[in-house]
Design a protein around this motif. Structure first.
Motif, mmCIF file in Angstrom:
data_model
loop_
_atom_site.group_PDB
_atom_site.id
_atom_site.type_symbol
_atom_site.label_atom_id
_atom_site.label_comp_id
_atom_site.label_asym_id
_atom_site.label_seq_id
_atom_site.Cartn_x
_atom_site.Cartn_y
_atom_site.Cartn_z
ATOM 1 N N THR A 252 41.622 59.896 69.186
ATOM 2 C CA THR A 252 40.941 60.756 68.227
ATOM 3 C C THR A 252 39.673 60.056 67.740
ATOM 4 O OG1 THR A 252 43.002 61.781 67.497
ATOM 5 C CG2 THR A 252 41.118 61.938 66.007
ATOM 6 N N ILE A 253 38.553 60.750 67.822
ATOM 7 C CA ILE A 253 37.253 60.210 67.391
ATOM 8 C C ILE A 253 36.897 60.855 66.062
ATOM 9 C CG2 ILE A 253 34.828 59.881 67.993
ATOM 10 C CD1 ILE A 253 36.774 58.504 69.901
ATOM 11 N N THR A 254 36.702 60.020 65.049
ATOM 12 C CA THR A 254 36.373 60.546 63.716
ATOM 13 C C THR A 254 34.947 60.198 63.300
ATOM 14 O OG1 THR A 254 37.312 58.554 62.699
ATOM 15 C CG2 THR A 254 38.769 60.451 62.957
ATOM 16 N N ASP A 255 34.374 59.183 63.915
ATOM 17 C CA ASP A 255 33.021 58.753 63.565
ATOM 18 C C ASP A 255 32.062 59.186 64.678
ATOM 19 O OD1 ASP A 255 30.802 57.586 62.491
ATOM 20 O OD2 ASP A 255 31.443 55.507 62.805
ATOM 21 N N PHE A 256 31.362 60.285 64.479
ATOM 22 C CA PHE A 256 30.463 60.805 65.499
ATOM 23 C C PHE A 256 29.284 61.519 64.830
ATOM 24 C CE2 PHE A 256 33.937 63.802 64.755
ATOM 25 C CZ PHE A 256 33.258 64.970 64.426
ATOM 26 N N ILE A 257 28.260 61.759 65.616
ATOM 27 C CA ILE A 257 27.059 62.443 65.127
ATOM 28 C C ILE A 257 26.848 63.698 65.964
ATOM 29 C CG2 ILE A 257 24.551 62.290 64.835
ATOM 30 C CD1 ILE A 257 24.886 59.281 64.481
ATOM 31 N N GLU A 258 26.688 64.846 65.292
ATOM 32 C CA GLU A 258 26.441 66.107 65.975
ATOM 33 C C GLU A 258 24.942 66.393 66.053
ATOM 34 O OE1 GLU A 258 28.319 69.308 63.968
ATOM 35 O OE2 GLU A 258 30.324 68.405 63.986
ATOM 36 N N ASP A 259 24.515 66.925 67.170
ATOM 37 C CA ASP A 259 23.160 67.455 67.256
ATOM 38 C C ASP A 259 23.088 68.736 66.434
ATOM 39 O OD1 ASP A 259 20.478 67.975 68.396
ATOM 40 O OD2 ASP A 259 21.520 69.596 69.446
ATOM 41 N N PRO A 260 22.043 68.925 65.602
ATOM 42 C CA PRO A 260 21.968 70.135 64.773
ATOM 43 C C PRO A 260 22.016 71.427 65.580
ATOM 44 C CG PRO A 260 20.356 68.515 64.030
ATOM 45 C CD PRO A 260 20.938 67.990 65.311
ATOM 46 N N ASP A 261 21.509 71.391 66.806
ATOM 47 C CA ASP A 261 21.521 72.585 67.650
ATOM 48 C C ASP A 261 22.776 72.678 68.511
ATOM 49 O OD1 ASP A 261 18.986 73.457 66.755
ATOM 50 O OD2 ASP A 261 17.996 72.108 68.170
ATOM 51 N N GLY A 262 23.705 71.742 68.342
ATOM 52 C CA GLY A 262 24.963 71.793 69.070
ATOM 53 C C GLY A 262 24.870 71.425 70.528
ATOM 54 N N LEU A 263 23.808 70.675 70.919
ATOM 55 C CA LEU A 263 23.604 70.348 72.328
ATOM 56 C C LEU A 263 24.349 69.095 72.752
ATOM 57 C CD1 LEU A 263 19.800 71.165 72.646
ATOM 58 C CD2 LEU A 263 21.761 72.627 73.182
#
Length: 501
Positions: A252-263
């Motif tokens: 399980t990965i809890t520390d991640f960064i999302e691209d604002p456009d969901g790419l």
């Protein structure tokens, strides 16, 4: 009187000569026209009683053209596409050949659609005939959370040809922009008040297809499926934002960064010993998406393994060509290149124009089995070729192209990460350690001006024959007439075929 008589005789002789010349010319014209090719029928190429007249053709079908003056053919076109043929199979009355696998249907001149054009050394004839489009598949759409009325939307798939009608949630959609290669249908999104998912219905010459139009998370690629601890990883796709749950294999990965456009989603890899093999799974407000293949597999065997360069059935190095077998080179250390894991590598200098480096690869005893024969009817885009690569020095110029023994140069895939998409510019490409490359088998394309820049293979058996087994090779080639900017110093490991959809 005598002079007058002579004049009349001379005039009569002149008239007779003119008539003779016209008759001879007419005979010559008749001879020319009689040598033009004539098509009277098309039959299925099979032993009697299966050599029946065919009412329509499909790509790849073997046929016999019947007629007259067919022997000296120099070009035969179906829907404007030239067919390959062996003139040794031709006579004046018959011509045996295969309909081309890749035929256009969209955006064609009406005079070309449903025609066979037959050209010989003495003339040309055109035969009107139905050429059926193969069945279509619908694989997805371009909808995102930010899509609004008036935006350009695309429905993606294969063989999207001869479209008669498209409705979404009961609304007729027009006008339609149809890709020449049948890969998409574009339109401007009208106002649709029905809640998602929207029911879509596509009516084409090949049939009627029902599908849903909705926003869903999608994963296109994993930047590194076998990382070392601390490696920067990206999960690349669409609508990958608003994540509520994310697992990498069993971790399980809890520390991640999302691209604002969901790419994409990016994170740092955990220790590979802390989790087992498994898919990448993402859950968000749009739904759930998981890779059909597992990650963290470098020490495992899995369906479609072609070469791991370890001693045994899946060794995959054929001890020839312009590559070397190695392990524990400092430039390539990592999960694939430690002192207990072998790989092959290119160490190519700058390539002259047209020069190449060749790497015959494949399993030795396992038979180069890409997939089970029963999967050869799957859509081509559902499967991909994966391998790990480590590019230690900047790479700019030279194409790594991949071909199967069965397809030869008919369909090949190109890997050119130094090209900047959508432009004619390039950039030096280098990896930070090992990275995973996923090439959908739909990226195996036909030869047009260069290898692999044409139309995608439409059927898996075009690449692998009828068994799912075929040897293969990688070739580094400079298609340009001038030298490459750099050499190519890179290692490759764990070549396999995986289901990606």
């Amino acid at each position: 009187m005598k002079k007058l008589l002579n004049n009349r005789i001379s005039y009569l002789l002149f008239v007779i000569m003119v008539l003779i010349i016209n008759v001879l010319a007419s005979c010559n014209n008749d001879d020319d026209s009689s040598s033009d090719p004539v098509i009277t029928a098309v039959r299925n190429y099979a032993a009697a009683p299966n050599d029946t007249l065919v009412k329509s053709l499909v790509p790849g079908q073997w046929i016999v053209i019947h007629g007259n003056n067919l022997k000296n053919a120099i070009k035969i076109k179906f829907n404007g596409v030239s067919a390959d043929f062996d003139a040794g199979l031709f006579s004046d009355k018959t011509a045996v050949l295969q309909v081309p696998w890749s035929l256009p249907y969209n955006n064609l001149d009406p005079d070309v659609v449903n025609t066979i054009q037959y050209v010989t050394t003495t003339g040309t004839t055109t035969f009107k005939f139905n050429v059926n489009a193969p069945p279509a598949t619908i694989t997805g759409n371009s909808m995102t959370a930010g899509t609004k009325v008036g935006d350009s939307i695309y429905i993606y798939g294969t063989n999207l040809y001869l479209i008669e009608k498209l409705t979404i949630a009961g609304t007729d959609i027009s006008p339609l922009k149809k890709a020449d290669n049948g890969s998409s249908i574009g339109f401007v999104l009208p106002e649709i008040k029905a809640p998602m998912p929207w029911a879509g219905v596509l009516v084409a010459a090949s049939g009627t297809y029902e599908f849903n139009v909705l926003i869903v998370p999608e994963i296109y690629a994993v930047s590194n499926a076998n990382p070392s601890v601390g490696d920067s990883i990206r999960i690349i796709g669409k609508n990958l934002n608003g994540i509520s749950s994310f697992s990498f294999g069993s971790k399980t990965i809890t520390d991640f960064i999302e691209d604002p456009d969901g790419l994409y989603v990016k994170f740092l890899a955990p220790d590979k010993n802390s989790y087992s093999s498994g898919p990448v799974t993402i859950v968000n407000s749009y739904g759930t998406v998981a890779t059909p293949y597992d990650i963290n597999t470098q020490d495992k065997k899995w369906l479609g393994l072609l070469a791991n360069f370890e001693w045994g059935d899946y060794f995959g190095y054929r001890w020839s060509g312009d590559i070397k077998l190695a392990y524990d080179l400092a430039d390539f250390n990592g999960p694939m290149g430690s002192n207990h894991s072998q790989y092959v590598y290119f160490d190519s200098p700058v390539l002259d124009g047209g020069a190449s480096k060749y790497a015959p690869l494949g399993a030795i005893n396992a038979g180069d089995k890409w997939m089970p024969a029963e999967n050869l009817t799957d859509p081509v885009e559902n499967w991909g070729l994966q391998f790990e690569i480590s590019v230690a020095h900047p790479w700019d110029g030279g194409t790594l192209y991949i071909r199967t023994e069965f397809a030869g140069d008919s369909f090949v895939a190109r890997y050119e990460p130094w090209k900047i998409p959508g432009s004619n510019k390039t950039r030096a490409y280098k990896t930070n350690g090992w990275q995973t490359v996923t090439i959908p088998l739909s990226e195996f394309r036909s030869k047009v001006n260069e290898l692999g820049d044409g139309i995608s293979a439409e059927r898996l058996n075009q690449l692998l024959g009828g068994t799912g087994v075929s040897s293969y090779d990688f070739t580094l080639k400079n298609f340009a007439s001038f030298k490459t900017t750099t050499g190519f110093y890179a290692a490759i490991d764990n070549i396999r075929v995986v289901k990606i959809k």
